[in-house]
Design a protein around this motif. Structure first.
Motif, short mmCIF file in Angstrom:
data_model
loop_
_atom_site.label_atom_id
_atom_site.label_comp_id
_atom_site.label_asym_id
_atom_site.label_seq_id
_atom_site.Cartn_x
_atom_site.Cartn_y
_atom_site.Cartn_z
N ARG A 153 0.80 -1.22 0.00
CA ARG A 153 0.00 0.00 0.00
C ARG A 153 0.84 1.27 0.00
O ARG A 153 0.30 2.37 0.01
CB ARG A 153 -0.96 -0.02 1.20
N ARG A 154 2.14 1.17 0.05
CA ARG A 154 3.01 2.35 0.01
C ARG A 154 4.15 2.09 -0.97
O ARG A 154 4.48 0.94 -1.25
CB ARG A 154 3.60 2.63 1.40
N ASP A 155 4.79 3.17 -1.40
CA ASP A 155 5.93 3.03 -2.32
C ASP A 155 7.21 2.80 -1.53
O ASP A 155 8.11 3.65 -1.49
CB ASP A 155 6.08 4.30 -3.18
N ILE A 156 7.31 1.65 -0.88
CA ILE A 156 8.49 1.38 -0.06
C ILE A 156 9.61 0.77 -0.90
O ILE A 156 10.78 1.06 -0.69
CB ILE A 156 8.12 0.41 1.10
N VAL A 157 9.24 -0.09 -1.83
CA VAL A 157 10.27 -0.74 -2.66
C VAL A 157 10.26 -0.20 -4.08
O VAL A 157 10.83 -0.79 -4.98
CB VAL A 157 10.10 -2.28 -2.66
N THR A 158 9.61 0.93 -4.26
CA THR A 158 9.64 1.62 -5.55
C THR A 158 9.84 3.11 -5.29
O THR A 158 9.56 3.58 -4.18
CB THR A 158 8.33 1.42 -6.34
N PRO A 159 10.32 3.87 -6.27
CA PRO A 159 10.59 5.29 -6.03
C PRO A 159 9.32 6.09 -5.75
O PRO A 159 8.23 5.75 -6.23
CB PRO A 159 11.23 5.75 -7.35
N LEU A 217 6.88 8.79 -6.52
CA LEU A 217 6.52 9.27 -7.87
C LEU A 217 6.74 10.78 -8.05
O LEU A 217 6.77 11.26 -9.18
CB LEU A 217 5.07 8.91 -8.19
N PHE A 218 6.88 11.50 -6.98
CA PHE A 218 7.20 12.92 -7.15
C PHE A 218 8.67 13.10 -7.51
O PHE A 218 9.06 14.11 -8.08
CB PHE A 218 6.87 13.70 -5.87
N ASP A 219 9.49 12.10 -7.17
CA ASP A 219 10.92 12.18 -7.49
C ASP A 219 11.23 11.56 -8.86
O ASP A 219 12.04 12.08 -9.62
CB ASP A 219 11.74 11.42 -6.44
N GLU A 220 10.60 10.42 -9.11
CA GLU A 220 10.86 9.69 -10.35
C GLU A 220 9.54 9.16 -10.88
O GLU A 220 8.80 8.51 -10.14
CB GLU A 220 11.81 8.52 -10.09
N LYS A 228 14.53 13.52 -10.54
CA LYS A 228 15.40 14.13 -9.54
C LYS A 228 16.88 13.98 -9.87
O LYS A 228 17.72 14.68 -9.31
CB LYS A 228 15.11 13.53 -8.16
N TYR A 229 17.21 13.05 -10.77
CA TYR A 229 18.60 12.87 -11.16
C TYR A 229 18.95 13.66 -12.43
O TYR A 229 20.05 13.53 -12.95
CB TYR A 229 18.90 11.38 -11.38
N GLY A 230 18.00 14.41 -12.93
CA GLY A 230 18.25 15.20 -14.13
C GLY A 230 18.09 14.44 -15.42
O GLY A 230 18.42 14.94 -16.50
N MET A 231 17.59 13.22 -15.35
CA MET A 231 17.36 12.42 -16.57
C MET A 231 16.00 12.77 -17.16
O MET A 231 15.02 12.97 -16.42
CB MET A 231 17.35 10.92 -16.26
N ASP A 235 1.40 9.80 0.34
CA ASP A 235 1.22 10.75 -0.77
C ASP A 235 0.75 12.10 -0.23
O ASP A 235 -0.30 12.22 0.38
CB ASP A 235 0.17 10.16 -1.72
N ARG A 236 1.56 13.12 -0.47
CA ARG A 236 1.26 14.42 0.13
C ARG A 236 0.01 15.08 -0.47
O ARG A 236 -0.66 15.86 0.21
CB ARG A 236 2.45 15.35 0.03
N ASP A 237 -0.30 14.76 -1.71
CA ASP A 237 -1.54 15.30 -2.29
C ASP A 237 -2.75 14.74 -1.55
O ASP A 237 -3.72 15.46 -1.29
CB ASP A 237 -1.64 14.93 -3.78
#
Lengths: 560, 166
Positions: A53-59, A61-64, A442-445, B74-76
């Protein structure tokens, strides 16, 4: 430092681990770069909140994120995934998403390697035969079966791929009582029930312990080592050779190259954001298919202005998913004998049944057609998601006594069975990855932009199979039977984007998954697949990566 | 596939939170007034005397507060939950906390008639169910009462830290 490593592998999932295993066993020094962290076997738990239920093992989404392009009312509409919440990341940890798989594995059929030749072209689809035959991959399917520890039972079926060994290395995992009802019902309909090959050990093997039937398999890491993840099956034994350097939190943002070869990878530490360059003789991309294409396109330079390995212009093209859909039905306590229902409610045991009867059909949709595979399973036992699914009645949110009654009834008075259909997602001009030059992570890619479109043929095939599946559930006595089919792709089953082939003008990789443009670059993940077959990809990815590993060894030995 | 965007669109918070993300991240607790409103709502959704433990018993609001301000959330959606509570407060001119059960039922069913209200109630329900059935290590599911009520349990092994020790 050019020769510190013989090979650098980018990504530690199914393909990266398998290539690392082959090279390390052969005595070569390998650096395996993983963007995420290492979660050890003993650290995995069945924590629904964290893993499901959370993005613990994935980035985050605001960063990548990715940008998804879908056709809405005739126009292509872009939506970044931080806005939609539709993540296209899958398990950024050592071993990748193979840690989290359910482990239902199947070989592709020999016809899948010659789809164009056997079944012909379909208008609007870019179907191509594979550059290798089933016979060339078969030894590696067998090797993967042994190394991963796939449990199962060899059973005759006209649409099963032929085997070179008599049977699986381990007997099937334990099965729920529902399998007797399933088998009986299938036979009454003239359908052949098959035991699902599963990347889960039914018996202890070395350091890996047998399945303990936790009831929480898919979406979770395995705490006994029974699940044949890349981490357990390949990375752990590769580390034991002493030839593997595992670099975690190491994100590759660019490949540097000359006209003829890759020279270095640019690596960013995801915790400190410090960057360094690493070099080797051979470089192997082993990411998710769409991310390999993105990295190649982000690696454009003066020698390769269209992106690395992209002289053909084909990088990112013909992205494919697994088409199909799902359906299911419900067994109610009130409609069954007490002992039968209680047997059904026994936790932890697998349904372990698949159907291949509709994999190939004659005179079905107007000729000889490729169909698909069906897997049957219980509804996932995640408590929170099951409870959430009971919160509405007739579009009205339930609460108080009504909700309590509905939730209690769902958990204690019924058992849901599901089916999942896997059929070909035909490659088209409208399904590809490009760079979203307006957006950077976030890495500029530059962010990957996925245009997604399913060929109408895919849905026709899925609908035909779903009708047959519903008949099986009816025969079993299930109620509330439904099918839910759509052309929305499963983001955990992505392939294509760097097709292999014989013609450098039309393919990115040669038959050995080696770049036509820079000979010391290999792409070992699912990117090479021109068509995806009608099975989950994992066994094929494992097998092909073991094959690619052998090819790289020949290159290092200067035999190729 | 625009689930989250559609879900949040009625609240008009998408994008706004990107601007205020830094400011928001400093805050770790709900303003007391909003905490009380959310507690009142959750107590109504999960009252005493049903087949399930009550929200006050399984620790729904403390779980919600900790969850909303955790870095993995999720902050939103966090801003959406806060905005909905404010909307409810303002619609009822600060009287919501004094409502009896009947008045509360009408207030929430009326709110459900609006697009935002419907989405907000659904989100608060999801957060409440997470509190009811997640591993007790997260502060909800007091004494595993949620699992026991539904004759279920979590998988084994259980987590020994929250969020895989981020």
């Amino acid at each position: 430092m050019r020769d510190k490593y013989d090979a650098i592998i980018v990504g530690s999932g199914a393909s990266g681990g398998a290539v690392a295993y082959q090279l390390c066993k052969a005595g070569y020094r390998v650096a395996l770069l993983e963007k995420g962290r290492l979660i050890r076997r003993e650290e995995f738990s069945k924590d629904e909140l964290a893993y499901c239920r959370r993005d613990i093992v994935t980035p985050n989404l605001f960063d990548e994120y990715h940008t998804i392009e879908e056709k809405i009312d005739g126009a292509w509409v872009e939506t970044p995934t931080f806005e939609s919440g539709w993540s296209f990341w899958n398990g950024n940890i050592v071993g990748g998403s193979s840690n989290l798989m359910s482990g239902m594995l199947h070989r592709m059929h020999p016809d899948d390697f010659r789809l164009k030749t056997v079944y012909g072209e379909i208008e609007g689809a870019n179907i191509e035969d594979w550059a290798i035959s089933y016979e060339e991959l078969e030894p590696y399917y067998t090797l993967a079966e042994e190394l991963v520890g796939i449990s199962g039972k060899a059973q005759p079926h006209p649409y099963k791929a032929p085997r070179s060994t008599k049977d699986f290395p381990q007997a099937p995992t334990q099965e729920s009582a529902i399998t007797k009802l399933f088998d009986r019902s299938c036979k009454a309909l003239g359908v052949t029930p098959l035991i699902t090959p599963r990347a889960v050990l039914s018996q202890d093997r070395g350091e890996r312990l047998a399945c303990y039937y936790s009831n929480f398999c898919g979406s979770y890491g395995c705490s006994s080592g029974a699940k044949g993840s890349s981490r357990e099956a390949f990375i752990a034994p590769a580390l034991a050779t002493g030839n593997l350097t595992l670099l975690t939190n190491s994100h590759v943002t660019k490949l540097h190259s000359t006209q003829k070869e890759v020279t270095e990878v640019e690596v960013v530490n995801t915790l400190t954001l410090a960057s360094q360059k690493l070099s080797a003789k051979i470089f192997v991309l082993a990411l998710q298919a769409h991310e390999s294409s993105r990295l190649l396109l982000n690696s454009a330079n003066k020698f390769h202005p269209q992106g690395l390995s992209n002289s053909s212009g084909e990088v990112g093209k013909n992205l494919i998913f697994s088409a199909g859909g799902a359906g299911g039905g419900t067994f109610y306590r009130k409609s069954m004998k007490k002992k039968d229902f209680e047997a059904l409610m026994q936790r932890g045991l697998f349904v372990n049944r698949s159907l291949l009867d509709w994999y190939i059909q004659k005179n079905w949709l107007g000729g000889k057609e490729k169909g698909g595979l069906v897997e049957f399973m219980f509804e996932h036992q995640n408590n929170i998601s099951r409870a959430i699914s009971t919160r509405y009645s007739n579009s009205r949110l339930l609460w108080g006594k009504e909700l309590a009654q509905a939730m209690h009834s769902s958990f204690t008075q019924s058992k849901k069975i599901r089916f999942e259909i896997f059929n070909d997602w035909l490659p088209t001009d409208d399904c590809f990855l490009s760079l979203d030059t307006k957006r950077k992570d976030k890495y500029g890619m530059s962010v990957g932009k996925l245009r997604i479109h399913g060929h109408p043929h895919d849905m026709s095939v899925a609908k035909s199979i779903a009708k047959e599946c519903e008949k099986v559930l009816q025969e079993m006595g299930a109620e509330d039977i439904y099918s839910s089919l759509s052309s929305t792709p499963p983001q955990n089953l992505i392939a294509g984007g760097c097709r292999f082939g014989d013609d450098p003008k039309r393919a990115v990789l040669n038959k050995n998954c080696q770049s036509f443009d820079t000979a010391n670059l290999f792409v070992a993940d699912a990117s090479f697949m021109p068509t995806g077959g009608s099975t989950p990809y994992t066994w094929t990815i494992y097998a092909n990566a073991l094959r690619v590993g052998d090819m790289i060894i020949k290159v290092l030995q200067r035999k190729l | 596939m625009t689930t989250r965007r559609t879900f949040l669109s009625a609240s008009a918070v998408v994008g706004l939170s990107l601007v205020s993300a830094k400011e928001e991240s400093r805050q770790r607790e709900l303003p007391q007034e909003l905490y009380n409103i959310l507690q009142k709502v959750q107590n109504h959704l999960f009252p005493k005397g049903t087949l399930l433990p009550s929200a006050s018993l399984f620790g729904a609001t403390d779980f919600l507060q900790e969850t909303l301000y955790h870095s993995s959330y999720d902050r939103d959606i966090r801003n959406f939950v806060l905005r909905g509570a404010k909307e409810l407060r303002d619609t009822h001119k600060g009287e919501l906390l004094n409502y009896n059960e009947e008045q509360m039922e009408k207030a929430l069913r009326d709110f459900e008639e609006t697009k935002m209200g419907s989405n907000w109630l659904s989100r608060v329900m999801i957060l409440s169910i997470e509190a009811l059935l997640s591993d007790p290590i997260y502060g909800g599911n007091f004494q595993e009462l949620g699992w026991k009520a539904l004759e279920t349990t979590g998988g084994s092994p259980r987590p020994t830290s929250r969020y895989v020790a981020l």
